[in-house]
Design a protein around this motif. Structure first.
Motif, mmCIF file in Angstrom:
data_model
loop_
_atom_site.group_PDB
_atom_site.id
_atom_site.type_symbol
_atom_site.label_atom_id
_atom_site.label_comp_id
_atom_site.label_asym_id
_atom_site.label_seq_id
_atom_site.Cartn_x
_atom_site.Cartn_y
_atom_site.Cartn_z
ATOM 1 N N ALA A 148 26.905 44.322 33.700
ATOM 2 C CA ALA A 148 26.284 44.761 34.855
ATOM 3 C C ALA A 148 25.555 46.187 34.864
ATOM 4 C CB ALA A 148 28.126 44.814 35.761
ATOM 5 N N GLY A 149 26.124 47.109 34.551
ATOM 6 C CA GLY A 149 25.565 48.089 33.704
ATOM 7 C C GLY A 149 24.516 48.182 34.015
ATOM 8 N N SER A 150 23.789 47.488 33.065
ATOM 9 C CA SER A 150 22.328 47.497 32.587
ATOM 10 C C SER A 150 21.984 46.712 32.930
ATOM 11 C CB SER A 150 22.145 46.294 30.854
ATOM 12 O OG SER A 150 23.324 47.420 29.862
ATOM 13 N N ALA A 151 21.937 45.798 34.389
ATOM 14 C CA ALA A 151 21.470 45.716 35.052
ATOM 15 C C ALA A 151 21.296 46.586 36.219
ATOM 16 C CB ALA A 151 21.920 43.989 35.538
ATOM 17 N N LEU A 152 21.846 46.940 36.429
ATOM 18 C CA LEU A 152 21.325 48.283 37.245
ATOM 19 C C LEU A 152 20.301 49.367 37.039
ATOM 20 C CD1 LEU A 152 25.281 49.634 39.123
ATOM 21 C CD2 LEU A 152 23.065 48.189 40.021
ATOM 22 N N LEU A 153 20.048 48.999 35.641
ATOM 23 C CA LEU A 153 19.624 50.258 34.844
ATOM 24 C C LEU A 153 18.247 49.576 34.745
ATOM 25 C CD1 LEU A 153 22.145 52.511 32.088
ATOM 26 C CD2 LEU A 153 20.746 53.147 34.551
ATOM 27 N N VAL A 154 17.956 48.280 34.182
ATOM 28 C CA VAL A 154 16.677 47.763 34.391
ATOM 29 C C VAL A 154 16.135 47.178 35.267
ATOM 30 C CG1 VAL A 154 15.470 46.189 32.853
ATOM 31 C CG2 VAL A 154 17.455 47.082 31.783
ATOM 32 N N LEU A 155 16.834 47.019 36.448
ATOM 33 C CA LEU A 155 16.346 45.760 37.560
ATOM 34 C C LEU A 155 15.782 46.557 38.733
ATOM 35 C CD1 LEU A 155 18.133 42.501 36.793
ATOM 36 C CD2 LEU A 155 16.245 43.182 35.589
ATOM 37 N N THR A 179 16.906 47.128 42.705
ATOM 38 C CA THR A 179 18.616 47.216 43.205
ATOM 39 C C THR A 179 18.612 45.238 44.084
ATOM 40 O OG1 THR A 179 17.525 49.249 44.033
ATOM 41 C CG2 THR A 179 19.847 48.333 44.864
ATOM 42 N N VAL A 180 17.630 44.753 44.395
ATOM 43 C CA VAL A 180 18.136 43.586 44.817
ATOM 44 C C VAL A 180 18.768 42.977 44.037
ATOM 45 C CG1 VAL A 180 17.856 41.327 46.317
ATOM 46 C CG2 VAL A 180 17.136 43.808 46.915
ATOM 47 N N PHE A 181 18.284 42.567 42.910
ATOM 48 C CA PHE A 181 17.980 41.757 41.652
ATOM 49 C C PHE A 181 19.092 41.930 41.074
ATOM 50 C CE2 PHE A 181 13.496 40.928 42.696
ATOM 51 C CZ PHE A 181 13.666 39.230 42.697
ATOM 52 N N ALA A 182 19.773 43.636 41.473
ATOM 53 C CA ALA A 182 20.519 44.373 39.970
ATOM 54 C C ALA A 182 22.116 43.564 40.261
ATOM 55 C CB ALA A 182 20.318 45.493 39.413
ATOM 56 N N TRP A 183 22.005 43.493 41.595
ATOM 57 C CA TRP A 183 23.329 43.365 42.586
ATOM 58 C C TRP A 183 23.423 43.024 42.631
ATOM 59 C CZ3 TRP A 183 26.920 46.817 42.417
ATOM 60 C CH2 TRP A 183 27.267 48.003 42.546
ATOM 61 N N ALA A 184 22.120 41.561 42.744
ATOM 62 C CA ALA A 184 22.679 40.288 42.702
ATOM 63 C C ALA A 184 23.369 39.974 40.703
ATOM 64 C CB ALA A 184 21.611 39.580 42.546
#
Length: 769
Positions: free
Chosen positions: A493-500, A502-507
């Motif tokens: 989840a943390g890597s998603a917030l760093l890489v993607l 915002t919308v896709f990261a939180w999804a």
């Protein structure tokens, strides 16, 4: 830019809230009476307020003034309710542990940190080994998270505030150089002019021929001084190796890079000097952009019939390569070096340093007397061959990175303890740990890829590849390891917030959290376990994102200070060049003209010649004062005073002048700019025209003030176009910059009636606003 500190507060507040939710769930699971629930909720709110006050003093400044008392109050709230709620309340002690480091000096705070960790061990000492180990890890990890977020946001705020101070120090150093250079270049000339004019004054009556000789010396000195002014002014606009080296030392020292400077190259011809200065600037630019050097060596020396510049730094492996390639600027520089018959080499020197070496042949005729700033600077600064070290190591980026790294490793250990609590067989335990270690490596690659040069060429591929690897490690091992493997959803989840985006990261954060809850439910997890896992995953994601981003931002801000200091120094150099040209050029031109007049009057009009010499002495003394004014940057000029001086000076050289400057009191900056314009306009007129009549008019307009200077010297001028175009010559170009800075407009050119006109209009209301 206050956004990063606000993000830090938001992430910390969210982490605190998440931990409170976890503890509240454990308390609610005990089904306490309603009054205990209300008391627990009140305690949570108070502890959160106290913790935010300790973490961010600027948030609650009045509360922070009494931080020792509030820490004692927090200690009571952290431990007293344990007798009522048991271990469900023990998580509040972790916030007290963090506050100990944030409130007290390090000598007291870190021992209290250790006491807090031991307290966690004591509270859970009656449980099984896995529970004790996990809670001791949490007792150290959660305070480190809070300390890390709090301290790094404080680092960012301090770095923002330090930029102005660093720029001020860099400019102050540059002003010291100005003062020394002006003293060396002009101080002697102006003093000599004053002494010789006094001697000529005394000789006029009794020995006019001797007075003529002294005046001839004065003329030669004033012309040489005028050439020096132009040379110094031009030198601060153009590039010189000595100037670039001195600026580099100030700039790198401000950035915390230890710099060793050794300069034994002597005086160089302009072409060689410019190429070597360009090489130094390009090398420093590449170093600051694409490496994370901590030490730098600059060396310039004569070698045989050539000049050699060496720039070396220890930034190999700690920087990043630009997307467009690292060698574009060096390739262009290599072409310029080859045109002079020189060579350029760059690369690793075998001891972990990057080395740039430029060798350019120096013709035998290179040694010529330029009488400029560079020669004076070299004679003063580089007379001693011993190397000198500047600067000190700045640990702020390293500290930020260390905090983030420690927290990530702590999460890895905490997940490992949870996995081992299922008591898997040895082979499976080793496999699980290997998978978790691989996940840690991938997470470190995502969080710190900006620190490594080799990762910069493929940064996007690395980030998305690491995120994909984390997803696979989270999902695939489940089929083989079963309940032993619950994955590391916080890292995903943390890597998603760093890489993607915002919308896709939180999804993806929501998807990973839900998937982890489903997996936990399938192995018999209770509702309390599900809530705990959900909150823990979100908290871990926020912490990974917050610490990784702030570590990167801290490093970027640290290195950007160098560019800020460089721009401040460049601005000061341009200011110096303008002031030098505008203030001293006029004085020296007037001295030259008046001394020529005195020579003509020596035998026929002795009294008038003495009067003119008296004015020359006054101008010379004013020029010496202007030298100090230019160096410290505090010049203040008066239009009225300049107009009065102009009237006397023009009358002395036979130019009929009409002067009307009755425009009332003006703001200080406008008064200085218009006085400077009058002085520069007269300087151009005396140098480049054959004027016989001149009119100077300053008048109020509907919106401001207008200053006009006209003369009839356009016809018959040997160089009519010189300095006659706005933004063209140095003087008028400087004036355009000055007038624009006070919301004005400058116009210059020949009128239809054959007179030359210089006009400035300034909007006074806009300036006042």
């Amino acid at each position: 830019m206050e956004l990063p500190p606000r993000k830090a507060i938001a992430v910390t507040a969210a982490a605190l809230l998440g931990f409170f939710v976890i503890d509240a769930v454990f308390i609610w699971a005990e089904n306490p009476p309603w009054w205990e629930r209300i008391g627990a909720l009140f305690g949570f709110v108070v502890i959160m307020a106290l913790q935010l006050g300790h973490s961010f003093p600027q948030l609650l400044p009045k509360l922070y003034r009494h931080r020792y008392a509030t820490w004692c109050f927090q200690a009571v709230l952290a431990y007293a309710p344990i007798y009522l709620f048991g271990s469900a309340w023990s998580g509040m002690a972790e916030f007290l542990t963090a506050s100990s480091v944030l409130v007290f000096p390090a000598a007291i705070g870190w021992p209290l940190f250790g006491v807090g960790v031991l307290t966690c061990w004591y509270l859970y000492s009656g449980n099984d080994v896995s529970t004790v180990l996990y809670n001791v890890l949490e007792g150290a990890l959660i305070p480190l998270i809070i300390i890390g977020l709090s301290r790094m946001s404080d680092m960012i705020v301090k770095l923002h505030r330090s930029r102005e101070e660093l720029s001020r120090l860099a400019v102050a150093g540059e002003r010291l150089r100005f003062a020394r250079d002006l003293h060396d270049v002009l101080g002697y000339s102006l003093s000599a002019i004053s002494l010789k004019c006094e001697l000529a004054y005394r000789l006029l009556s009794d020995a006019p021929d001797k007075a003529q000789e002294e005046l001839a010396d004065v003329l030669r000195t004033s012309r040489r001084a005028l050439a020096d002014v132009r040379s110094v002014s031009r030198g601060y606009r153009e590039m010189s190796l000595a100037g670039e080296a001195n600026a580099a030392v100030s700039m790198l020292s401000a950035a915390g890079i230890r710099t060793t400077l050794k300069f034994e190259v002597g005086q160089l011809p302009p072409a060689v000097d410019t190429v070597l200065a360009t090489a130094l600037r390009e090398g420093l630019t590449n170093m600051l952009r694409h490496s994370k050097a901590e030490s730098c060596e600059i060396r310039a020396e004569r070698r045989g019939a050539g000049a050699v510049l060496v720039l070396a730094n220890d930034g190999i492996g700690r920087g990043r390569v630009p997307k467009g390639g690292a060698d574009g600027g060096l390739a262009a520089l290599d072409s310029r070096v080859k045109k002079l018959g020189g060579t350029l080499d760059h690369g690793s020197d075998g001891r972990g340093w990057f080395r740039l070496e430029v060798t350019v042949p120096v013709p035998d005729r290179a040694e010529r007397d330029q009488g400029d700033l560079v020669a004076a600077a070299e004679a003063d600064d580089h007379g001693q061959p011993e190397a000198q070290s500047y600067g000190h190591r700045d640990l702020v980026p390293r500290a930020a990175t260390a905090i983030a790294f420690t927290v990530l490793v702590g999460y890895f250990l905490a997940y490992s303890v949870v996995a081992m609590s299922y008591h898997p067989p040895l082979g499976r335990a080793v496999a699980v740990e290997l998978c978790m270690f691989a996940a840690l490596v991938l997470q470190l690659a995502v969080s710190f890829q900006w620190r490594f040069t080799w990762a910069s060429n493929h940064a996007r591929l690395l980030r998305y590849g690491a995120l994909g690897g984390l997803l696979l490690l989270h999902a695939v091992p489940w089929s083989s390891f079963g309940p032993t493997w619950l994955g590391m959803p916080g890292f995903v989840a943390g890597s998603a917030l760093l890489v993607l985006p915002t919308v896709f990261a939180w999804a993806l954060v929501v998807a990973v959290t839900v998937a982890s809850d489903i997996a936990l439910h399938q192995v018999g997890g209770t509702l309390t376990d599900l809530i705990y896992t959900t909150a823990y995953t979100v908290i871990c994601a926020l912490v990974v994102f917050g610490l990784s981003r702030m570590a990167q931002l801290t490093s970027e801000l640290h290195w950007s200070r160098t560019e800020i200091a460089r721009l401040a120094v460049t601005t000061e150099r341009l200011r110096f060049a303008r002031d030098l040209h505008d203030l001293l050029g006029f004085s020296l031109s007037a001295i030259t003209l008046k001394c020529e007049l005195v020579r003509r009057l020596t035998h026929s009009r002795t009294v008038q010649a003495q009067e003119e010499l008296t004015e020359v002495l006054g101008i010379a003394r004013q020029a010496l004062a202007d030298v100090r004014t230019v160096a410290d940057g505090r010049q203040r000029m008066s239009l009225t005073a300049e107009a009065a001086n102009a009237t006397a000076m023009l009358a002395g050289v036979g130019i009929r002048a009409t002067v009307d400057t009755n425009c009332g009191e003006l703001p200080g900056d406008v008064d200085t700019v218009l006085a400077t314009m009058l002085r520069e306009g007269l300087t151009n007129m005396l140098r480049h025209s054959r004027a016989a009549h001149c009119r100077i008019t300053a008048e109020r307009t509907a919106a401001g003030v207008r200053l006009t200077l006209v003369n009839d010297g356009v016809q018959g001028c040997a160089d009519a176009g010189l300095d006659s175009k706005v933004n063209g010559g140095s003087g008028i170009g400087n004036l355009t910059t000055r007038v624009n800075a006070v919301n004005g407009r400058l116009e210059a050119g020949a009128r239809p009636d054959g007179w030359f006109e210089l006009k400035a209009e300034v909007q006074l209301l806009a300036v006042a606003a």
